[in-house]
Design a protein around this motif. Structure first.
Motif, short mmCIF file in Angstrom:
data_model
loop_
_atom_site.label_atom_id
_atom_site.label_comp_id
_atom_site.label_asym_id
_atom_site.label_seq_id
_atom_site.Cartn_x
_atom_site.Cartn_y
_atom_site.Cartn_z
N VAL A 94 52.93 26.62 53.89
CA VAL A 94 54.09 27.08 52.88
C VAL A 94 53.74 28.74 52.76
N ARG A 95 52.72 29.21 52.55
CA ARG A 95 52.48 30.53 52.48
C ARG A 95 52.60 31.33 53.66
N MET A 96 52.59 30.91 54.84
CA MET A 96 52.57 31.62 55.92
C MET A 96 53.87 31.49 56.65
N VAL A 97 54.81 30.29 56.61
CA VAL A 97 55.82 30.08 57.49
C VAL A 97 57.30 29.76 56.17
N GLY A 98 56.91 29.49 55.09
CA GLY A 98 57.94 29.19 54.12
C GLY A 98 57.88 27.75 53.66
N GLY A 99 58.56 27.41 52.75
CA GLY A 99 58.47 25.90 52.21
C GLY A 99 59.19 24.95 53.26
N SER A 100 60.39 25.34 53.61
CA SER A 100 61.26 24.69 54.52
C SER A 100 60.39 24.10 55.93
N ASP A 101 59.65 25.17 56.37
CA ASP A 101 59.19 24.87 57.39
C ASP A 101 57.68 24.33 57.52
N ALA A 102 57.11 24.27 56.14
CA ALA A 102 55.78 23.96 56.08
C ALA A 102 55.35 22.49 56.49
N ARG A 151 58.11 31.56 67.47
CA ARG A 151 59.29 30.87 67.90
C ARG A 151 60.65 31.16 67.05
N GLU A 152 60.14 31.05 65.83
CA GLU A 152 61.51 31.17 65.02
C GLU A 152 62.03 32.52 64.96
N ARG A 153 61.47 33.67 64.83
CA ARG A 153 61.55 34.97 64.85
C ARG A 153 62.46 35.30 63.67
N ARG A 154 62.25 34.76 62.32
CA ARG A 154 62.57 34.78 61.08
C ARG A 154 61.56 35.15 60.07
N PRO A 155 62.06 36.01 59.20
CA PRO A 155 61.20 36.41 58.04
C PRO A 155 60.64 35.03 57.21
N THR A 156 59.63 35.37 56.75
CA THR A 156 59.04 34.25 55.79
C THR A 156 59.78 33.92 54.63
N LEU A 169 54.07 39.96 50.09
CA LEU A 169 53.43 39.29 51.23
C LEU A 169 54.25 39.07 52.33
N SER A 170 55.52 38.97 52.43
CA SER A 170 56.42 38.73 53.58
C SER A 170 56.49 40.03 54.12
N LYS A 171 56.02 41.33 53.72
CA LYS A 171 55.97 42.52 54.50
C LYS A 171 54.90 42.56 55.29
N LEU A 172 53.69 41.95 55.00
CA LEU A 172 52.58 42.20 55.69
C LEU A 172 52.63 41.38 57.15
N ASP A 173 51.95 42.06 58.16
CA ASP A 173 52.02 41.62 59.50
C ASP A 173 51.25 40.22 59.33
N GLU A 174 51.42 39.23 60.13
CA GLU A 174 51.24 38.08 60.14
C GLU A 174 49.58 37.68 60.13
N LYS A 175 49.04 38.52 60.86
CA LYS A 175 47.44 38.26 60.80
C LYS A 175 46.86 38.84 59.49
N GLU A 220 47.91 47.71 51.77
CA GLU A 220 49.39 47.74 52.04
C GLU A 220 50.19 46.71 50.83
N LEU A 221 49.45 45.84 50.33
CA LEU A 221 50.12 45.22 49.23
C LEU A 221 50.27 45.88 47.94
N ARG A 222 49.08 46.81 47.75
CA ARG A 222 49.09 47.77 46.54
C ARG A 222 50.15 48.88 46.72
N GLY A 223 50.37 49.33 47.92
CA GLY A 223 51.28 50.39 48.37
C GLY A 223 52.78 50.10 47.87
N TYR A 224 52.91 48.70 48.55
CA TYR A 224 54.40 48.10 48.36
C TYR A 224 54.55 47.84 47.05
N LEU A 225 53.67 47.30 46.21
CA LEU A 225 53.96 47.08 45.03
C LEU A 225 54.18 48.25 44.04
N GLN A 226 53.41 49.46 44.28
CA GLN A 226 53.65 50.57 43.50
C GLN A 226 54.80 51.34 43.89
#
Length: 175
Positions: A36-44, A86-91, A119-125, A164-170
């Motif tokens: 759910v956290r990595m690909v979103g609820g609809s694909d989890a 495969r999906e190439r869509r945002p989380t 979180l959705s802005k972070l690189d997948e890894k 990165e999370l802190r910077g985005y949030l700030q």
């Protein structure tokens, strides 16, 4: 590994349905939560199902050198990353109630939405490392094993994810 888990694995490898169901029941919640956290609820659900299909196919090759949950997380993370490629869509946004469980201070929907966006802005890894550590509670060593990277890299990537999370949030909060 507990003797109960070892026994379940041995019986599941032999094709015993009750043992396979017990393994599934024991770990499905953790795998689904990560998906759910990595690909979103609809694909989890799809990613969770694919993770268990791969897990059962490869169960005979599980050698026990890593913990079973670490081995399963590795399969799950790989499935999530493959799905995203495969999906190439945002989380999709993460449900606020999931974030509330991981951080008791996130109570307002606005704050939860902001964290979801970050979180959705972070690189997948980086997202995988952050979630495995901060939400799933894995050690640096376990994360290194799951992702197949050196332990030191886990620490540096986790610091990068946090920064990165802190910077985005700030930036979003105008600080």
């Amino acid at each position: 590994m507990t003797s109960r888990l070892r026994d379940l694995i041995e019986r599941a490898v032999k094709g015993e349905s009750p043992a396979q169901k017990a393994l599934y029941d024991e770990f499905v919640g953790k795998v689904h939560r990560l998906a759910v956290r990595m690909v979103g609820g609809s694909d989890a659900a799809d990613v969770t199902q694919q993770t268990f299909v791969k897990m059962f196919r490869g169960l005979g090759s599980f050698q026990g050198s890593a913990s079973f949950s670490t081995w399963l997380y590795r399969i799950a993370v790989n499935e999530c990353l493959q799905h995203r490629r495969r999906e190439r869509r945002p989380t999709q946004a993460l449900p606020a109630e999931l974030l509330d469980k991981s951080n008791g201070s996130l109570r307002s929907l606005e704050a939860a939405d902001l964290v979801q966006q970050a979180l959705s802005k972070l690189d997948e890894k980086l997202r995988a490392i952050f979630l495995l550590r901060e939400v799933e509670g894995l050690s640096y060593e376990q994360i290194a094993e799951v992702l197949g990277i050196p332990t030191g890299t886990v620490g540096s990537q986790l610091n990068r994810a946090r920064a990165e999370l802190r910077g985005y949030l700030q930036r979003q909060m105008g600080e």
